[in-house]
Design a protein around this motif. Sequence first.
Motif, PDB file in Angstrom:
ATOM      1  N   GLN A  67       0.453  -0.873  -0.281  1.00  0.00           N
ATOM      2  CA  GLN A  67       0.317   0.203   0.146  1.00  0.00           C
ATOM      3  C   GLN A  67       0.870   1.323  -0.370  1.00  0.00           C
ATOM      4  O   GLN A  67       0.400   1.514  -0.434  1.00  0.00           O
ATOM      5  N   SER A  68       1.805   1.420   0.319  1.00  0.00           N
ATOM      6  CA  SER A  68       3.214   2.221   1.202  1.00  0.00           C
ATOM      7  C   SER A  68       4.514   2.005   1.300  1.00  0.00           C
ATOM      8  O   SER A  68       4.986   0.716   1.599  1.00  0.00           O
ATOM      9  N   ASN A 403       0.682   4.844  -2.152  1.00  0.00           N
ATOM     10  CA  ASN A 403       1.019   5.929  -2.118  1.00  0.00           C
ATOM     11  C   ASN A 403       2.824   5.791  -1.720  1.00  0.00           C
ATOM     12  O   ASN A 403       3.569   4.652  -1.218  1.00  0.00           O
ATOM     13  N   VAL A 404       2.932   7.167  -1.475  1.00  0.00           N
ATOM     14  CA  VAL A 404       4.790   6.686  -1.216  1.00  0.00           C
ATOM     15  C   VAL A 404       5.601   7.844  -0.049  1.00  0.00           C
ATOM     16  O   VAL A 404       4.964   9.020  -0.167  1.00  0.00           O
ATOM     17  N   SER A 420      -6.219   7.193   4.837  1.00  0.00           N
ATOM     18  CA  SER A 420      -7.468   5.912   5.977  1.00  0.00           C
ATOM     19  C   SER A 420      -7.629   4.672   4.966  1.00  0.00           C
ATOM     20  O   SER A 420      -8.900   4.490   4.395  1.00  0.00           O
ATOM     21  N   THR A 421      -6.387   4.578   5.480  1.00  0.00           N
ATOM     22  CA  THR A 421      -6.708   3.195   3.557  1.00  0.00           C
ATOM     23  C   THR A 421      -7.395   1.841   4.688  1.00  0.00           C
ATOM     24  O   THR A 421      -7.597   1.383   3.475  1.00  0.00           O
ATOM     25  N   VAL A 518       0.657   8.663   5.753  1.00  0.00           N
ATOM     26  CA  VAL A 518       1.040   7.263   5.611  1.00  0.00           C
ATOM     27  C   VAL A 518       0.211   5.624   5.620  1.00  0.00           C
ATOM     28  O   VAL A 518      -0.867   7.319   5.308  1.00  0.00           O
ATOM     29  N   THR A 519      -0.108   5.256   5.085  1.00  0.00           N
ATOM     30  CA  THR A 519      -1.489   4.894   5.595  1.00  0.00           C
ATOM     31  C   THR A 519      -1.719   3.812   6.739  1.00  0.00           C
ATOM     32  O   THR A 519      -1.249   4.135   8.118  1.00  0.00           O
ATOM     33  N   ASP A 520      -2.380   3.120   6.907  1.00  0.00           N
ATOM     34  CA  ASP A 520      -3.094   3.126   8.169  1.00  0.00           C
ATOM     35  C   ASP A 520      -2.190   2.030   8.939  1.00  0.00           C
ATOM     36  O   ASP A 520      -1.958   1.620   9.772  1.00  0.00           O
ATOM     37  N   LEU A 521      -1.581   1.009   7.641  1.00  0.00           N
ATOM     38  CA  LEU A 521      -1.183   0.111   7.764  1.00  0.00           C
ATOM     39  C   LEU A 521       0.470   1.000   8.607  1.00  0.00           C
ATOM     40  O   LEU A 521       0.992  -0.017   9.026  1.00  0.00           O
ATOM     41  N   ASP A 522       0.495   1.269   7.823  1.00  0.00           N
ATOM     42  CA  ASP A 522       2.360   2.037   8.454  1.00  0.00           C
ATOM     43  C   ASP A 522       1.932   2.348   9.774  1.00  0.00           C
ATOM     44  O   ASP A 522       2.640   1.946  10.176  1.00  0.00           O
ATOM     45  N   LEU A 523       0.787   2.732  10.302  1.00  0.00           N
ATOM     46  CA  LEU A 523       0.741   3.382  11.237  1.00  0.00           C
ATOM     47  C   LEU A 523       0.871   2.293  12.392  1.00  0.00           C
ATOM     48  O   LEU A 523       0.948   1.857  13.986  1.00  0.00           O
ATOM     49  N   HIS A 524      -0.253   1.414  11.824  1.00  0.00           N
ATOM     50  CA  HIS A 524      -0.196   0.304  13.089  1.00  0.00           C
ATOM     51  C   HIS A 524       1.039  -0.409  13.241  1.00  0.00           C
ATOM     52  O   HIS A 524       1.200  -1.137  13.925  1.00  0.00           O
TER      53      HIS A 524
END
Length: 789
Positions: A67-68, A403-404, A420-421, A518-524
């Motif tokens: 995703q990112s 996302n980059v 909010s991916t 960043v994506t939701d997964l990046d933050l998770h």
Amino acid sequence: MKGGQYESMNPTNRRKFLQHAGAWGATLAVRPSFEERSSPTRIPSSSRIPPHRALHLPGVHAYPSLQSVQAGEIIRFHVSSTVPTTISICRLGSGIDDPATREVLHDFPTSPPSPQPIHPGSYAHVPKGIRKSLVALTLECWVRPWTLSRLQGVISQEDKEDARGFALGLGQDGYAGFYLGDGQSPDEEVIHRTAPGAIQPRVWQHLVARWDGEFKEIWINGKRAGRWPFRKPALPGPHPIRLGAMSENGVSTHFLDADIAMPSISGRALTQDEIQKRHQARALEFPSREALLACWPLDEEKGDSLRDLSGNGRNARLINLGTWMIGGPSFDGDAVPRYRSYDPARDVSRGHGLRFASDDLYDCRWKATHAWKPPLTAKAGLHAVRIHYQWQGEPQDYYVTFNVKRGKARARPPILVLLSTSTWLAYNAVPFCENPPPGLFLNTGGHKNSHPEAPAFSCYRNHHAGQPSYQFGLRMPWPCAGPDILYSSRETGYSHLMRAERFLHVWLDQSGYRYDVVTDLDLHQDPGLLRGYRTVMINGHSEYWSVDALRGLERYLREGGTAVVLSGNTMFWRTSFNREGTVMECRKFDERIGGRGGTPVGELFHSHDGQRGSLLRECGHPAWQYVGLECCGWGGVENREAGVYTVTRPDHFLFHQPESVGLKQGETFGHGPGGDSRRAVGHEYDVRLSTLLRMTRQYPPGFVRPEEPSGITTLAVGKRPSNKALDYFTQPVEAPDGVVAEMIYWERPEGGRVFHAGAIGAGWALEADPRWATLMRNVLHAFGVDRPT
């Protein structure tokens, strides 16, 4: 067929017999459609799953490997196409709906058609089958079918091209079938089945197939449902064992749409007394070890491995996941209280079940067809693969969003914007849809499927057979995240997924602000990544959050961070991810508010961690604890149905420092000229806890009424033509004074500051209303972010 007649029947070829006689399963006698004719082909040897029935998709479908991706690292793209394609990498530009502003960063050479099939259907694969001849046999399994419309395998070691093996299955109209092959007899002599209606849908049933060397029997719920003489040898053959599937030409097929519990295989015939005791045990007791060939208690409740407790090493591997944490036949999931404490790990009567679905798919496993490395200097933000092709004589574009992230060598900007991916994924109802045209109003049901049997489930759509959908794969196409997808008429131009978030990004660019994305997964996966930013902007429809991400935000705020929340329906549903970050789990209760039909409270516990799912406010993580507001409902999305903000604290410093917003008490903002364009208070919205509790008239027994934290100031309220809302327990209510959204400034007692606009459309309206844009500049200034001069 030759000359319109069937070829002469070879008794060792079961499939030809089935075509000729129509026995066992009527579905095998149906001539396959064009898409299905090549289904029983072996998937590439490099695949990580055994040979599996394939579906071939017309058109263009694609997904990114990530995703990112961080600038300077490689991202790969997986494309399936039945037509030639021209592929470009674009950075989404300043024109939201203008493809000409999408900056082309790289062009690939024209690609020839490169179709890649999908292989849906979950089951358990046991490589070590039973090899010696049998003198007796018992197949036992608890089954709760979701559909009885076709042939389905329960326990099998067989192949339709071989006259050896055994199988216990379910058939159309609810019969149970028992196959036992002797290596030569036609199927009419070795397949026996009960009368239709012996098996009922959506209830647990104890199913036993028994052979004592003289007679074959099928028992259902401790009662014999059929008996047939069978004095032939029983040859298992060289096949693997499958739980939840059968085999044709070595390829897994006839997948089970059902829940199973305590499947086992015994080399002896259980007695009537034993069968009845096994039924009474409700899968809470292991079978006798006497002559036990295999037994899978299904007590792992996570992962893709099933242990065989027989000691014979017949461990199984789950293909396409299946679903854990559903309980067994002893468990009543509806009896678990919604608002009281419950721990599934301590419930000795819960038992263990595993759910299969014929459309389970969470990783397409396609080979990568293209790769790209964003330069180290690449600007952070949303990018897309643009795939151009001709379809039925018309030009088409298919977009793959990704996302980059900022390169490691570049200086950190003051702002971090969160995509909010997880919400985009939650709404991904038809990943293999026909290519949606630009400006399509894509609702929760998704767009037309490109293949009728391709997976089409999401957080808002159940599996084909009706199983509630709890898991969602990231290595799948997500066309709903395209840059041109609407959630309204074209005249209104409203979106709630990826396109909705672009308005803030464009406003930041036009205003000269520097920011990371960043994506939701990046933050998770890295809850500490917020550190070092002056503010984090939570944007759009930020509805789905993991606990890890929430804790990362909480820690950042406690350490003095700030958050700008331009979202509605914020932090509503709980998610979790597997360790690899390739599957998101979300279990939603209550169909009235978007929960899945058929989901009892007892199934809300996640397989990733065993913790309670569904609404975050019911999982101990209410949004108001983190960002000061809580969702109070949703409504129509057209301009005539949306609302605007009304000022309640014009004296607040955010309306004056460093710029005067020029708004007075009772004046409105968050809309275009005349109040008609881009109205901010639309679709879904949030209010303070105190407001939400004022809407709430009844509380469930034992519920402790929470208290709102101190330090919150309401700057404006959002009103809509309809004041319909939901209370704390999601019961329909009338919003007091018509207030369905609140804009707040919160100095948190635990540390940190939050500005929350309380509606999904907040970012959408920024460009339309200069007063709202001025207020946003003041907020960023207060949070330590000034526009570059």
